[in-house]
Design a protein around this motif. Structure first.
Motif, mmCIF file in Angstrom:
data_model
loop_
_atom_site.group_PDB
_atom_site.id
_atom_site.type_symbol
_atom_site.label_atom_id
_atom_site.label_comp_id
_atom_site.label_asym_id
_atom_site.label_seq_id
_atom_site.Cartn_x
_atom_site.Cartn_y
_atom_site.Cartn_z
ATOM 1 N N ARG A 56 -10.481 -5.339 -9.372
ATOM 2 C CA ARG A 56 -10.754 -5.351 -10.813
ATOM 3 C C ARG A 56 -10.829 -3.919 -11.324
ATOM 4 N NH1 ARG A 56 -13.109 -9.692 -13.139
ATOM 5 N NH2 ARG A 56 -14.660 -8.386 -14.156
ATOM 6 N N LEU A 57 -10.845 -3.809 -12.659
ATOM 7 C CA LEU A 57 -10.877 -2.466 -13.247
ATOM 8 C C LEU A 57 -12.334 -2.047 -13.448
ATOM 9 C CD1 LEU A 57 -8.110 -2.853 -15.951
ATOM 10 C CD2 LEU A 57 -7.998 -1.391 -13.928
ATOM 11 N N GLY A 58 -12.725 -0.965 -12.799
ATOM 12 C CA GLY A 58 -14.099 -0.489 -12.935
ATOM 13 C C GLY A 58 -14.184 0.684 -13.882
ATOM 14 N N ASN B 19 -11.334 3.018 -14.985
ATOM 15 C CA ASN B 19 -10.173 2.247 -14.513
ATOM 16 C C ASN B 19 -9.990 2.304 -13.003
ATOM 17 O OD1 ASN B 19 -9.577 1.322 -16.997
ATOM 18 N ND2 ASN B 19 -7.629 2.402 -17.220
ATOM 19 N N LYS B 20 -10.964 2.799 -12.302
ATOM 20 C CA LYS B 20 -10.831 2.818 -10.850
ATOM 21 C C LYS B 20 -10.944 1.400 -10.315
ATOM 22 C CE LYS B 20 -11.799 6.369 -8.604
ATOM 23 N NZ LYS B 20 -11.053 7.387 -7.832
ATOM 24 N N ALA B 21 -10.245 1.173 -9.193
ATOM 25 C CA ALA B 21 -10.264 -0.157 -8.597
ATOM 26 C C ALA B 21 -11.650 -0.463 -8.048
ATOM 27 C CB ALA B 21 -9.227 -0.242 -7.488
#
Lengths: 537, 506
Positions: free
Chosen positions: B178-180, B183-185
């Motif tokens: 998911r986008l954390g 935008n990091k995975a």
């Protein structure tokens, strides 16, 4: 009291610009300038740093600003207020913030604003366009949550101070304004789109494929199911430590490119978000965020000391009566230090009644004399910061300045030089002191011969008396305590049954032989009744 | 599937907090000697035994549950030892599979390796249960063996082998993300790819997704970044395997400590038997009954230290709330007090006790207040220190607990000490604490005789006509002197030599 302008008729704010290119909706839009200063245009002079050091107020100030460096509180804490109206303005805000809902409202606002600043820092730091936009979005959302939540929680808590009420009035209009509302809506929509994205990455050798997630099973759960028949182990669900870089490596960036293509409308909106909302934070909100930290820091210290059983109270400050009456006061710096050592500071009363202006402190060494002198100066200073002061009740005088002279052991000049230095400093003090000043002299002339010290002490106290200034004079010379109706003798006490034991009580009379010793057993709660009630049932 | 050989309804918890002031209890009753005799040179048991003993059982049913398990172990020591060895091997496997690194791939590798080492041990466990299920009588062992047979079945062993095969040689990785923040995975989860049916054309010309890329062969930094991504991708599976292995290890670890405790009990028993000392399984009764009686009670630590018989004593104190022991110095008062405390602790650990017979209501806790020798780190005076300790006891002790006092409040003059002692003892007793108090404060004894209730028992260290001590503790009201004069003469004039079995300390 002078008729200073009140908060509800505050002068207009500091020429702030409205974000998103819109001005105030109507000419009657409320304004707000400062939660700390009644008249922000007129800034009072800072206190003499030597005095702050002598009174250990520098320690108090650094304890207060510790962990809050980004708010730059030291200058705010180093400026005592010049008039009663300004003090009243702050006292009212302090009282409001002592109410739990109001404090909670403001603290949660402050933490939201801190998160916003953190996000903005990352916008500055990062290179990747999508990442920068994402952090900008984060900042807007923190801000967009913090301000309405403050309005909501503060409104529900109904503050009574002029300061917080006019802030509330101002913020209500602000969060209702079109620009603020569209800012929040736009951010919220984009964020929920991003949160809705789950994608899959398939790695086969060097090839990486991105797709939408479509319900593939969690393999870890399958493994755990096999072993569910065993007792639950104590192995914690491991958190793999990763150096969490804020930026992306080339593979992450490439994957993000593919994700942006798979979910292209959302990422297109993200790309243009910063340009849609460049400088979104309102300057008055930003200023409030910094200034209210002054109150939060101060009250946090008050709270932790109260938890240790000490009392604080709002002083009744007068600019006419020089009668001082503070009950159960203590040295704030010492209280903090002892709190760290899990000990409680001894409390003492300060009282100057009728014609009394000068407290002459004598008694055994290490008995709390210097602490008493510091406490006296601190009380007068803290009253001018506008906060609650140490003590269960306090009546204080609005001084124009506080002067101090503390013997400095580290200066190892020859005796004559030292006495000279002291006299120079005392002369300086006497030159500047007025009938509204307070003078704290600690062990001044202690290095002189008794004959000299007595002579000098008498002269100095005579000078102080003639100015009608308030004064604490710590000395080993009993004779100085009986110079006239202006002086009152204050003596540090020892335990009546054991002269080796200092009580750190400093009282107006010599020891009255008040019973000190209770039986040791009683002290340990080992009487029949106490033991029974401790054991139960 | 869980051992539960110590508690029918809960696991042994080595990290459970020990009772308040256990350090003093250990010191005053010389528990280290007892623990040492039980654990022998097994370092592991040296840490387990004190915890089990100090976590006293207060439910008679649990005491009986342990007594049954202990009896099973006594009858089949070789099976108990085999289970213990298996558990030790499981523990050693952990060391064997040990490796550096706490990245997901190293954790996964290590956990799979450990799983492969544990697999044969689980098979052996199953074999032991199959063989001995029918010969064990205790509820504890029967339940354990039954659950092993039920849970460690063929399908289980097949599943475990399947996981090992798949984790050792993966062909591709499918990871959901998911986008954390930024935008990091985030929340990477290793997934099981769907089994899709492909047409024959797709099998020959696989359709390539347009949303894919391939790293060039020489792109070292890119490949490193990809490995990094993979590593995050397998994290969820690594975590699951590690936790699963942890469950298995926990089973063996509980088995090790619980069976180990009974082996320690067997060791103590054979040591005492070798010295010709009798032990018995005591009868535990509910706290409220206030029972306390024993025949041939002796101080087990003294016996262990001196390797010979020590003077036994009988005690009849059913319904007694205060036992006051007076009499000659060095007459065996302290030894008797310790013997009683040790036996109660052993009883409440589910052990046999050093006596021919013992019946006791269970104490809800044990506290000791023993006279202290000069203490270097003392703050304040001696009386101050004594009062402070007593006050700390008052903070913790509750009705139904035992309080063992040895020469308390002797650090001040007799009048003052007696006054304080009388008031506190009376308060403890009235509050429902069972107090055993050794004293030579005659003033205290006299006060308590004056208000003697039926629930008070006076005991006295015996002294014969010629002044010799027998180390027997008999019922009897306090006598006027505590024979200090005797002692003085003995020490300074060496008129008599110390009799056999004399305690080394008072």
């Amino acid at each position: 009291m002078d008729a200073e302008p009140r908060a509800d008729v505050l002068p207009l704010g500091t020429g702030r610009a409205f974000a998103d290119g819109a001005g105030p909706a109507a000419p009657a839009a409320p304004t707000f300038a400062s939660i700390l200063f009644l008249d922000p245009a007129r800034s009072p002079p800072p206190a003499d740093p030597r005095v702050l050091t002598d009174l250990n107020l520098d320690q108090v100030i650094s304890a207060l600003s510790k962990g809050r460096e980004e708010y730059d509180l030291v200058p705010l804490l180093s400026v005592p207020l010049p008039d009663l109206d300004s003090i009243a303005y702050r006292q009212a805000v302090f009282r409001d913030l002592e109410s739990e809902p109001i404090r909670a409202a403001v603290e949660s606002f402050a933490s939201g604003m801190a998160s916003m600043r953190h996000a903005l820092g990352l916008v500055q730091k990062l290179r990747n366009e999508f990442q920068r936009a994402r952090w900008h979005l984060e900042a807007v959302q923190e801000y967009g949550r913090a301000v309405p939540q403050l309005v909501q929680a503060l409104g529900a808590a109904a503050p009574r101070s002029d300061g917080l009420r006019s802030l509330l009035l101002y913020l209500r209009a602000y969060v209702d304004s079109g620009p603020f509302r569209s800012l929040v809506t736009d951010a919220g929509r984009l964020r929920s789109e991003l949160d809705g994205i789950t994608y899959c990455v398939l790695v086969e050798g060097r090839r990486v494929t991105v797709s939408r997630y479509s319900g593939e099973a969690d393999y870890g759960s399958e493994i755990e199911a096999t072993f569910r028949r065993f007792p639950q182990g104590t192995t914690p669900n491991r958190q793999f430590r990763r150096t969490a870089w804020d930026d992306m490596d080339p593979v992450e960036e490439e994957i993000q490119e593919q994700v942006a293509r798979v979910f292209s409308p959302t990422f297109a909106s993200l790309r243009t978000f910063p340009a849609r909302h460049p400088d979104f934070a309102d300057p008055a909100v930003v200023r409030f965020d910094r200034e209210v930290e002054f109150y939060l820091a101060y009250l946090e210290m008050v709270r932790r000391l109260r938890a240790g059983g000490l009392e604080f109270s709002y002083p009744e400050v007068s600019d006419r009566s020089k009668q001082l009456d503070v009950r159960q006061a203590f040295d704030l710096a010492l209280a903090e230090k002892l709190r760290n050592q899990r000990a409680r500071v001894v409390v003492n009363d300060v009282m100057l009644d009728g014609p009394e202006r000068i407290a002459v402190v004598s008694g055994p060494n290490n008995g709390g004399k210097t602490t008493f002198a510091r406490m006296f100066g601190q009380l007068l200073y803290l009253a001018r910061l506008g906060g609650p002061v140490p003590g269960s009740s306090a009546r204080l005088f609005l001084t124009d300045r506080i002067f101090t002279h503390f013997e400095r052991v580290e200066r190892t000049t020859e005796m004559r030089g030292k006495l000279m230095d002291e006299l120079v400093r005392v002369r300086e003090i006497l030159r500047d002191a007025t009938d509204r000043s307070a003078i704290v002299l600690n062990e001044t002339f202690a290095s002189a011969t008794v004959h000299d010290a007595l002579f000098l002490g008498r002269r100095v106290l005579e000078e102080v008396r003639s100015r009608d200034a308030l004064c604490v004079y710590v000395t080993f010379l009993d004779e100085l305590s009986t110079l006239g109706p202006e002086t009152v003798s204050v003596v540090s006490q020892v335990a009546p049954d054991d002269p080796e034991v200092r009580t750190f009580r400093v009282v107006r009379q010599p020891a009255d032989g008040r019973a000190y010793a209770t039986t040791l057993a009683r002290k340990y709660g080992l009487t029949y009744d106490r033991v029974r009630s401790r054991v139960g049932p | 599937m869980i051992p539960r050989l110590l508690w029918p309804e809960q696991d042994f918890d080595p990290s459970a907090p020990l009772p308040g002031r256990w350090e003093e209890l250990s010191q005053d009753l010389s528990l280290a000697t007892l623990f040492g005799a039980m654990a022998g040179d097994d370092e592991y048991l040296r840490s387990v035994v004190p915890k089990v003993v100090l976590q006293s059982v207060t439910d008679p049913a649990v005491v009986r549950y342990r007594q049954e398990v202990l009896t099973d172990c006594f009858q089949h020591p070789e099976v108990a030892e085999e289970l213990y060895r298996l558990a030790v091997r499981a523990h050693l496997a952990e060391r064997e599979a040990w490796g550096f690194g706490d990245t997901p791939d190293s954790v996964l590798y290590r956990s799979v390796r450990l799983l492969k080492l544990l697999l044969p041990l689980m098979r052996q466990l199953r074999a032991i249960a199959d063989t001995h299920r029918s010969t064990f009588r205790s509820a504890g062992f029967r339940r354990l063996f039954d659950s092993i047979v039920a849970e460690l079945d063929a399908p289980f062993f097949a599943e475990v082998e399947g996981h090992i095969g798949r984790l050792e040689s993966p062909k591709s990785l499918l990871v959901s993300v998911r986008l954390g923040p930024g935008n990091k995975a985030v929340e990477p989860v290793l997934r099981t790819a769907r089994q899709t049916r492909r047409s024959w054309t797709e099998r020959i010309f696989p359709r390539r997704s347009p949303y894919s890329f391939e790293l060039p062969e020489r792109d070292e930094s890119g490949l490193r970044a990809l490995r990094d991504f993979e590593n995050r991708g397998i994290a969820s599976a690594a975590r699951a395997v590690e936790r699963s292995v942890g469950h298995v290890q926990r089973f063996f670890s509980l088995l090790r400590s619980e069976v180990g405790f009974y082996l320690a009990a067997l060791r103590l028993r054979s040591t005492l038997s070798a010295a010709g000392l009798a032990v018995c399984l005591p009868t535990p009764l509910p706290t409220a009954q206030g029972a306390l009686s024993a025949d041939g009670l002796y101080e087990v630590c003294l016996a262990l230290a001196s390797h010979r018989a020590v003077v036994p004593n009988d005690l009849r104190a059913d319904g007694v709330r205060l036992v006051l022991i007076t009499g000659a110095n060095e007459g065996g008062k302290s030894t008797f007090l310790r013997a009683l405390g040790l036996s109660l602790l052993m009883l409440q650990a589910g052990l046999f006790v050093p006596a021919r017979q013992m019946t006791a209501s269970l104490g809800l806790g044990f506290y000791t207040h023993f006279k202290r020798e000069e203490d270097a780190a003392m703050e304040g005076g001696k009386l101050d220190e004594e009062l402070k300790r007593m006050s700390q006891i008052a903070d913790r002790i509750r009705p139904g607990c035992f309080l063992l006092c040895n020469e308390s409040f002797a650090s001040t003059n007799e009048r003052e000490g007696s006054e304080i002692a009388e008031e506190t003892v009376r308060a403890f007793v009235d509050a429902g604490v069972r107090v055993v108090f050794v004293t030579h404060l005659y003033d205290l004894a006299e006060r308590l005789v004056g208000r003697a209730a039926p629930s008070t028992l006076f005991l006295r260290a015996e002294r014969t006509e010629d002044g010799r001590r027998t180390f027997r503790i008999l019922e009897g009201a306090p006598l006027v002197t505590s024979f200090g004069e005797d002692l003085y003469h003995r020490v300074f004039e060496e008129r008599t030599s110390p009799p056999e079995g004399s305690p080394t300390t008072s």
